[in-house]
Scaffold this active site. Structure first.
Site, PDB file in Angstrom:
ATOM      1  N   SER A   1       0.636  -1.270   0.023  1.00 59.91           N
ATOM      2  CA  SER A   1       0.115   0.045  -0.114  1.00 59.91           C
ATOM      3  C   SER A   1       0.867   1.176   0.094  1.00 59.91           C
ATOM      4  O   SER A   1       0.424   2.244  -0.057  1.00 59.91           O
ATOM      5  CB  SER A   1      -0.886  -0.134   1.153  1.00 59.91           C
ATOM      6  OG  SER A   1      -0.236   0.077   2.415  1.00 59.91           O
TER       7      SER A   1
ATOM      8  N   LYS B   1      -6.395   3.675   8.380  1.00 63.40           N
ATOM      9  CA  LYS B   1      -5.505   4.668   7.639  1.00 63.40           C
ATOM     10  C   LYS B   1      -5.978   5.995   7.570  1.00 63.40           C
ATOM     11  O   LYS B   1      -5.210   6.826   8.097  1.00 63.40           O
ATOM     12  CB  LYS B   1      -5.118   4.087   6.275  1.00 63.40           C
ATOM     13  CG  LYS B   1      -4.334   2.772   6.418  1.00 63.40           C
ATOM     14  CD  LYS B   1      -4.080   2.284   4.958  1.00 63.40           C
ATOM     15  CE  LYS B   1      -3.175   1.130   5.019  1.00 63.40           C
ATOM     16  NZ  LYS B   1      -3.043   0.365   3.835  1.00 63.40           N
TER      17      LYS B   1
END
Ligand code: ADP
Length: 652
Positions: free
Chosen positions: A550, A593
């Protein structure tokens, strides 16, 4: 939110008393398992912990009697008089009636001493009769012969009495009562027997040890020391074995034999026990096998056993976030409250549970089916709600510590589980070890982290996002890229050990070099000899094991910035994987996140467009979904500062 309007769960209908109606979100699995049981097929249920595997089996157990006729039976154990170490176990149809008459007798074949005495007396009389015809001078011989006869028979009589005594002492434990058959098990209705895979004795049965003076008492005959296994108790019903991961291979073989032969003898399992010498006849055990475990556990099973399992059902761990399914979560809340005797919940509390179901599913679009976790959160929220009462009660103590009921507030005040209680549990992470560890890590470490959100633009510095721990929490990672002129061109990665992360960095490095060398980026061009560049990528202060792809987009931006010497803005954090064509791909843990970026104080967070649907909470931070790297470039490079330098260069 729900199809019904209500203020508290007290207004909602009572849950169905049937467990099968209480199972949520696993309709397909329930249907298959019911059909499997009806058709006598073996089943394995696989899935995440707490999605309802045991619950479904228990629910099937509740309605098992509806699955056709069942003949009750009982199991008895009898001594085997020919060989006591081979007791006989019989499964008999019908109801058990104690029958005291049938007591087998031991055949102790020792000669009777009385008979021997009679024979001896007869022999003496006979010998005297014959000796009478012998002349007187042989009288001494006749007396000697008689004495010899008396001696020999006397010896035999003493010997047989000793033997008789010793046999009698052996049969002390084999008194008529002890030789009576014993009832091992009586089964009046179709059974569902549960056993853990690691519990060999429980599963397969055993023979108790016969120790000196212990339990069972010395001399307890083997047929009275038999312990029936779960596989035998499940005869004509279901055997449910959970935790298959822990099933020893040897046990798998026994279960396979039992499935094939529909019978299995019991022998002593402990080689150091006197039970080890005992083995019964094969005991009937015709059962349907249902096993359960996590997805990975299946690899612990031997192929022949797995082959014997007809239905392999994988339970779902999330469901779509629809009105119908939100109503199901509501039904679940009501069930948990009723089944665990909890306080009612407010409407807002129920909405918060739905929100947490979304968080646990990792998407706004989904609801978790890991309902044990959700149930635990509800129970703990109830404890917090009750805790308030305790605090109030504690408030009734005066400063000297004396209890003063006068100060007691509203005694009859109803306690409700509210959204606040639910949120408290979720945010504290007390329902998950991993989350607490991650929370502590971030709490202790955040102040030492060199993260300066919204700082002035910087070359080669970007903020990526990660999730710490399984189902853990999000964190911000500072990524720094430095380029060196070197005769050994290459890309070096610091502080990251995960394989996927390493591959993703190789990709980011290749892609950024390609884009820079082609000069197709919407950025000022620069002639760079990439053959002389050494790229260093640091995941600054990254000490926990983070793996994944990611950070690919973040690293790509930092390399481009460092190669072209153009600063990146510092007001954003970014998460997103990339393909070699520069498309931004979806990542996991988007909500955690975003939460982390928000906590650290970033103004913007860039996420893959594909993850937009997963975002649960968008307040307090600008969320920018992107599809390609090209879309990101104008958003993050400080093109103004470049323009200014260009103009200042021209004006000079
Ligand atoms: P597993 O065997 O998959 O680990 P359990 O069946 O033991 O999970 O589930 C534990 C508890 O969680 C159940 O007793 C129930 O309260 C709740 N639960 C789990 N799954 C479901 C479900 N599908 N429907 C309703 N409640 C569930």
């Amino acid at each position: 939110m729900f199809s019904i309007k209500f203020k508290t769960t007290e207004e909602l209908p009572e849950p169905s008393p049937r467990l099968i109606d209480q199972v949520i979100g696993q309709d397909e699995a329930v249907k298959i398992i019911l059909s499997a049981v009806k058709n006598k097929r073996n089943v394995i249920l696989l899935g995440d912990p707490g999605v309802g595997k045991s619950m479904i089996v228990k629910a099937v157990g509740e309605i098992l009697q509806d699955f056709g006729d069942f003949t009750p039976y009982y199991v008895i154990a009898k001594p085997n008089l020919k060989n006591m170490e081979r007791p006989i176990v019989e499964v008999i149809d019908g109801e058990y009636k104690e029958d005291l008459k049938e007591i087998p007798k031991l055949d102790l074949k020792s000669p009777n001493p009385l008979t021997l005495i009679l024979i001896m007396v007869g022999a003496i009389i006979l010998s005297q009769y014959f000796l009478r015809s012998i002349p007187e001078k042989y009288l001494l011989a006749s007396v000697t012969i008689t004495a010899l006869i008396v001696l020999v028979f006397g010896f035999i009589i003493i010997l047989t009495s000793i033997m008789g005594a010793s046999r009698a002492s052996m049969s002390n434990s084999l008194s008529p009562m002890d030789l009576k058959p014993v009832l091992l098990y009586e089964c009046k209705k179709r059974p569902l027997v549960r056993a853990s895979a690691y519990n060999v004795t429980r599963l397969l049965g055993d023979i108790k040890h016969c120790p000196l003076g212990g339990r069972p008492p010395l001399g307890t005959p083997p047929h009275k020391r038999i312990i029936l296994g779960a596989i035998h108790e499940a005869h004509r019903g279901i055997l449910y074995v959970d935790e298959i991961k822990t099933m020893p291979l040897e046990v798998q073989d026994y279960i396979l034999t039992a499935l094939q032969d529909k019978c299995l003898p019991i022998s002593g399992r402990n080689p150091n026990s006197s039970g080890a010498t005992v083995e019964t006849n094969p005991i009937p055990c015709d059962f349907i096998l249902i096993m359960s475990g996590n997805m990975d556990d299946v690899y612990n099973l031997r192929a022949p056993l797995l082959d014997r399992i007809d239905y392999k059902i994988v339970l779902k761990n999330k469901m779509d976030n629809t009105l119908e399914n939100r109503d199901k979560i509501l039904q679940f809340i009501v069930q948990e409250i009723k089944n665990n005797n909890l306080n009612p919940m407010t409407y807002d509390g129920c909405c918060e549970v739905v929100k947490i179901a979304q968080y646990l599913a990792g998407s706004k679009d989904k609801l978790t089916l890991r309902l044990r976790l959700l149930a635990n959160i509800i129970k703990m929220a109830n404890d917090i709600a009750m805790g308030k009462e305790i605090e109030e009660l504690l408030g009734n103590f005066d400063e000297k510590g004396n209890y003063n009921p006068e100060t007691k507030k509203d005694d009859n005040k109803k306690v409700y589980i509210t959204a606040e209680h639910i949120r408290k549990v979720f945010e504290s992470g007390i329902y998950s070890m991993e989350k607490q560890v991650a929370l502590n890590y971030i709490k202790n470490f955040k102040r030492y982290k060199h993260i300066v959100p919204n700082d002035t633009p910087k070359v080669g510095v970007v903020y990526g996002l990660a999730v710490i721990g399984v189902g853990g929490i999000g964190d911000v990672t500072k990524i720094i890229v430095q380029i060196l002129d070197s005769k050994n061109p290459g890309t070096h990665l610091l502080n990251i050990s995960g394989d996927i992360a390493k591959h993703s960095i190789t990709l980011a490095s290749a892609l950024s070099k390609k884009l820079v060398s082609e000069g197709k980026l919407p950025l000022p061009k620069k002639d760079i000899d990439l053959n002389n560049k050494e790229i260093y990528i640091q995941f600054s202060q990254s000490y926990s094991k983070i793996d994944g792809d990611s950070a690919t987009a973040a690293v790509c931006l930092a390399i481009i910035s460092a190669l072209l010497n153009i600063p990146l803005k510092q007001d954003f954090a970014i998460t997103g994987s990339l393909d070699l064509n520069g498309n931004v791909l979806a990542i996991g843990g988007v909500n955690e996140k975003i939460e982390a970026a928000k906590k650290y104080g970033f103004k913007r967070v860039i996420i893959p467009e594909a993850n937009k649907i997963d975002v649960i909470e968008s307040e307090g931070i600008e969320i920018i979904p992107v599809k390609t790297l090209d879309e990101i470039i104008p958003l993050v490079f400080d093109l103004e500062s470049i323009k200014n330098t260009e103009t200042s260069k021209i004006s000079k």
